[in-house]
Design an enzyme around this catalytic site. Structure first.
Site, mmCIF file in Angstrom:
data_model
loop_
_atom_site.group_PDB
_atom_site.id
_atom_site.type_symbol
_atom_site.label_atom_id
_atom_site.label_comp_id
_atom_site.label_asym_id
_atom_site.label_seq_id
_atom_site.Cartn_x
_atom_site.Cartn_y
_atom_site.Cartn_z
ATOM 1 C CD GLU A 1 -1.186 -0.236 3.706
ATOM 2 O OE1 GLU A 1 -2.409 -0.036 3.565
ATOM 3 O OE2 GLU A 1 -0.690 -0.602 4.783
ATOM 4 C CG HIS B 1 -18.528 10.624 -8.553
ATOM 5 N ND1 HIS B 1 -19.887 10.464 -8.659
ATOM 6 C CD2 HIS B 1 -18.336 11.919 -8.201
ATOM 7 C CE1 HIS B 1 -20.491 11.614 -8.389
ATOM 8 N NE2 HIS B 1 -19.566 12.518 -8.095
ATOM 9 C CD GLU C 1 -18.232 16.041 -9.405
ATOM 10 O OE1 GLU C 1 -18.876 17.032 -9.783
ATOM 11 O OE2 GLU C 1 -18.632 15.255 -8.529
#
Length: 136
Positions: A37, A66, A115
């Site tokens: 990670e 999103h 977005e």
């Protein structure tokens, strides 16, 4: 927020080049969690958002689910150029209410939809919920 991705390097490129993220941790071959990670900070100071990426099976279906990040309107053209330069798919915008702000929607290589939005929650609520009429 955590994104499961097939390619940690590619996701790092997207986060750093488009969102200006700063990598603050890389587990390398150590796996304290489920898999390798990396941790990133998007934004500055106490308002920074912690974003984690973990190696795993990516390949989500492309939906409207999103995550949104607020950006400055003046930055949209340059951000669109970066997204296009990375070969990422830009989704057509949805219809907008006047005053709601503008957005760029794009998918990463694993199907996560991002977005980049120019408005704030306060501005959106002002458009969606008109002020109450005065009581006489």
């Amino acid at each position: 927020m955590t994104f499961i991705v097939r390619d940690l390097d590619r996701m790092q490129q997207i986060l750093t080049e488009v969102l200006g993220a700063v990598r603050v941790y890389d587990s390398g071959s150590d796996t304290f969690s489920l898999s390798e990670e990396r941790f990133f900070l998007v934004g500055a100071g106490e308002a920074a958002t912690w974003v984690a990426t973990m190696r795993g099976d990516g390949g989500l279906p492309r939906t409207y689910n999103h995550v949104a990040f607020q950006v400055e309107r003046a930055d949209l053209p340059g951000l669109r150029e970066k997204i296009t330069g990375l070969g990422l798919e830009i989704r057509p915008p949805r219809s907008r209410v006047e005053g709601e702000g503008d957005s760029i929607y794009f998918y990463d290589d694993d199907g996560h939809l991002f977005e980049l939005h120019t408005g704030s929650l306060r501005e959106r609520l002002a458009v969606y919920v008109p002020p109450a009429e005065p009581v006489e």
